[in-house]
Design a protein around this motif. Structure first.
Motif, PDB file in Angstrom:
ATOM      1  N   LEU A 177       0.793  -1.328   0.004  1.00  0.00           N
ATOM      2  CA  LEU A 177       0.061   0.005   0.073  1.00  0.00           C
ATOM      3  C   LEU A 177       0.766   1.150   0.018  1.00  0.00           C
ATOM      4  O   LEU A 177       1.711   1.290   0.875  1.00  0.00           O
ATOM      5  CB  LEU A 177      -0.850   0.056   1.217  1.00  0.00           C
ATOM      6  N   THR A 178       0.503   2.230  -0.770  1.00  0.00           N
ATOM      7  CA  THR A 178       1.123   3.475  -0.798  1.00  0.00           C
ATOM      8  C   THR A 178       0.831   4.375   0.711  1.00  0.00           C
ATOM      9  O   THR A 178      -0.336   3.889   1.075  1.00  0.00           O
ATOM     10  CB  THR A 178       0.770   4.404  -2.060  1.00  0.00           C
ATOM     11  N   ASP A 179       1.327   5.517   0.891  1.00  0.00           N
ATOM     12  CA  ASP A 179       0.757   6.402   2.035  1.00  0.00           C
ATOM     13  C   ASP A 179      -0.673   6.462   1.714  1.00  0.00           C
ATOM     14  O   ASP A 179      -1.617   6.551   2.589  1.00  0.00           O
ATOM     15  CB  ASP A 179       1.557   7.604   2.232  1.00  0.00           C
ATOM     16  N   ALA A 180      -1.152   7.032   0.587  1.00  0.00           N
ATOM     17  CA  ALA A 180      -2.366   7.310   0.218  1.00  0.00           C
ATOM     18  C   ALA A 180      -3.501   6.058   0.511  1.00  0.00           C
ATOM     19  O   ALA A 180      -4.479   6.437   1.014  1.00  0.00           O
ATOM     20  CB  ALA A 180      -2.701   7.931  -1.088  1.00  0.00           C
ATOM     21  N   GLN A 182      -2.896   3.452   2.345  1.00  0.00           N
ATOM     22  CA  GLN A 182      -2.981   3.226   3.993  1.00  0.00           C
ATOM     23  C   GLN A 182      -4.118   4.061   4.661  1.00  0.00           C
ATOM     24  O   GLN A 182      -4.874   3.792   5.495  1.00  0.00           O
ATOM     25  CB  GLN A 182      -1.405   3.386   4.534  1.00  0.00           C
ATOM     26  N   SER A 183      -3.779   5.579   4.242  1.00  0.00           N
ATOM     27  CA  SER A 183      -4.790   6.332   4.667  1.00  0.00           C
ATOM     28  C   SER A 183      -6.317   6.355   4.437  1.00  0.00           C
ATOM     29  O   SER A 183      -7.045   6.048   5.175  1.00  0.00           O
ATOM     30  CB  SER A 183      -4.481   7.676   4.408  1.00  0.00           C
TER      31      SER A 183
ATOM     32  N   LEU B 154       2.096  10.829   4.230  1.00  0.00           N
ATOM     33  CA  LEU B 154       1.026  10.333   5.432  1.00  0.00           C
ATOM     34  C   LEU B 154       1.612  11.233   6.646  1.00  0.00           C
ATOM     35  O   LEU B 154       0.830  11.859   7.160  1.00  0.00           O
ATOM     36  CB  LEU B 154       1.438   8.952   5.780  1.00  0.00           C
ATOM     37  N   GLU B 155       3.005  11.482   6.600  1.00  0.00           N
ATOM     38  CA  GLU B 155       3.345  12.218   8.054  1.00  0.00           C
ATOM     39  C   GLU B 155       2.961  13.782   8.046  1.00  0.00           C
ATOM     40  O   GLU B 155       2.695  14.426   9.060  1.00  0.00           O
ATOM     41  CB  GLU B 155       5.010  12.124   8.168  1.00  0.00           C
ATOM     42  N   VAL B 201       5.491   3.875   9.327  1.00  0.00           N
ATOM     43  CA  VAL B 201       4.796   3.281   8.472  1.00  0.00           C
ATOM     44  C   VAL B 201       4.759   3.956   6.988  1.00  0.00           C
ATOM     45  O   VAL B 201       4.382   3.451   6.186  1.00  0.00           O
ATOM     46  CB  VAL B 201       3.170   2.800   8.607  1.00  0.00           C
ATOM     47  N   SER B 202       5.155   5.340   7.105  1.00  0.00           N
ATOM     48  CA  SER B 202       5.126   5.974   5.852  1.00  0.00           C
ATOM     49  C   SER B 202       6.279   5.786   5.044  1.00  0.00           C
ATOM     50  O   SER B 202       7.199   5.240   5.336  1.00  0.00           O
ATOM     51  CB  SER B 202       5.202   7.539   6.114  1.00  0.00           C
ATOM     52  N   THR B 203       5.848   5.960   3.677  1.00  0.00           N
ATOM     53  CA  THR B 203       6.894   5.603   2.789  1.00  0.00           C
ATOM     54  C   THR B 203       8.151   6.161   2.960  1.00  0.00           C
ATOM     55  O   THR B 203       9.293   5.619   2.785  1.00  0.00           O
ATOM     56  CB  THR B 203       6.299   5.945   1.091  1.00  0.00           C
ATOM     57  N   HIS B 204       8.214   7.609   3.045  1.00  0.00           N
ATOM     58  CA  HIS B 204       9.317   8.309   3.170  1.00  0.00           C
ATOM     59  C   HIS B 204      10.334   8.316   4.447  1.00  0.00           C
ATOM     60  O   HIS B 204      11.361   8.321   4.769  1.00  0.00           O
ATOM     61  CB  HIS B 204       9.056   9.945   3.263  1.00  0.00           C
ATOM     62  N   ARG B 206       9.960   5.243   6.039  1.00  0.00           N
ATOM     63  CA  ARG B 206      10.907   4.114   5.920  1.00  0.00           C
ATOM     64  C   ARG B 206      12.082   4.098   4.999  1.00  0.00           C
ATOM     65  O   ARG B 206      13.440   3.803   5.328  1.00  0.00           O
ATOM     66  CB  ARG B 206       9.973   3.030   5.422  1.00  0.00           C
TER      67      ARG B 206
END
Lengths: 266, 266
Positions: A177-180, A182-183, B154-155, B201-204, B206
């Motif tokens: 899952l991308t951040d979006a 997940q959100s 996300l963050e 958990v965010s892409t950036h 990680r």
């Protein structure tokens, strides 16, 4: 299999879509209308961007054969046969018919993502079948909420989040899952026990209530009332079934989830 | 007072911004760097879009006077004085200095929203002071997460959601939220007891861990370590204090919230 969801409905770069499965979502109400109409026997639906385009296109058909449907400002358009409530799109009116549909957000969205490998119409009506088919295809995916006049739409995102929930539960670790994404899943979890509540707090849901369409909110919150997954190709939306999803299996899925929404017979 | 948050960092129509207060958010790590540097006595920060632009601009200053800072691929740029970790931007290095900063997302974001009535830099470091100042101004607001390479972050959204949480708690019924702002608030509520979890958990987040910057995650999750709200005007970011927020009042706010993050002395 990576799942992404685009929170704002601008046209993505077509080159990024050609290997992806796309699901267009406009719960209130365009994709709910499309899925409902096809499940009631409509032959095909042609989504167009403007009212003018709808009238022009209708001239290419023998008089009276295509039905014109859609809305502007949520209201039925002058000279059109049908508005944008799924409850209008019943077999008595649409069976065997070609429909030309134009709505503020949803019908444009299909053209924005037309470069996708497959472009499906999703809503709560067909969410189990859509999830199953996408997992069978096993491609990277883009969920595409149609938005609300170009802005972020809560109800479409929650529907996307429910799709993601099913991907996780069925697909397990193979789903990234991308951040979006997940959100969207977190937002779905917030409202999963009361989808209608999400409609009532969303900008567009409140606008529909104010305009007298409150009954559409509960209607559009029904889950898995059909296993049809309409697909958009060459400018036209037609009926498709998820290959490995029999009607019996769909019913079993629904029972297992134990969701008690009243399901009309389609 | 309407609060909106733009989930994808494209340039908004300037005409929509001219009466709004804008808060640019790049928690990992550009706005955290900016707030930290200013709180440590940096004179001013000039955010630029490209590395080339940074080198060119430096030539207009007496040799050695501006410090060059920033990152590409999260790493310090060859020939630059500083990277993109707020822990580098301490008084011994930055006090009284002009900084030229270029990062992948954050520094571009300021130019994207330069038409705003006020353009502030926000992060967890100054969230209480930012919220208070925005409420004092009482204008419509756009929170502008800088994103992650053009994608949703996300963050940054969770930081925006925490600002919204403070607007609701202090501003009450006078605060109207768009669907996006409601969603950012829900996402914040999911992670409010453990902001570092959101980073992980965010892409950036990680990606930063994989590149050896894990310590920056806990550092950037610190809440209310300063009451400075840097503002961007005419291409330069300078120090500002929320007019009605004294350091004493800020401390009281923090105690009332009962958040026990370790607060370094700035």
């Amino acid at each position: 299999m990576q799942i992404d969801i685009q929170f704002l409905p601008f046209s993505p770069d077509p080159s990024t879509l050609s290997r992806k499965t796309i699901v267009v979502i406009d719960v209130l109400r365009a994709t709910s209308v499309i899925i409902h109409a096809i499940s009631q026997g409509a032959l095909e639906i042609i989504p167009v961007a403007t009212v003018e385009e709808a009238f022009q296109l209708a001239k290419h058909f023998p008089q009276g054969t295509p039905l014109l449907g859609g809305e502007r400002g949520s209201q039925k358009i002058k000279g059109f046969d049908l508005g944008n409530s799924p409850r209008e799109y019943i077999a008595e009116k649409v069976k065997g018919k070609t429909l030309i549909l134009t709505t503020t957000n949803g019908t444009k969205a299909f053209h924005s993502v037309s470069s996708g490998r497959e472009v499906m119409a999703g809503s709560f009506f067909n969410i189990g079948a859509t999830a199953k088919w996408c997992l069978d295809l096993d491609r990277d995916m883009l969920l595409f909420p149609s938005g609300d006049g170009g802005s972020f739409s809560l109800e479409d995102t929650i529907c996307g989040g429910m799709l993601i929930d099913q991907f996780i539960k069925i697909g397990g670790k193979s789903v990234a899952l991308t951040d979006a994404a997940q959100s969207a899943h977190i937002l779905y979890q917030r409202f999963e026990d009361n989808l209608v509540e999400a409609f009532h707090v969303s900008t567009h849901g409140r606008d529909l209530v104010a305009k007298g369409f409150e009954d559409d909110l509960a209607y559009c919150a029904q889950i898995d009332i059909t296993n049809i997954v309409p697909t958009f190709r060459d400018g036209v939306i037609r009926s498709s079934f998820a290959p490995s999803l029999s009607p019996q299996r769909l019913c079993r899925n629904r029972e297992q989830r134990g969701r008690g929404s009243q399901v009309p017979k389609l």
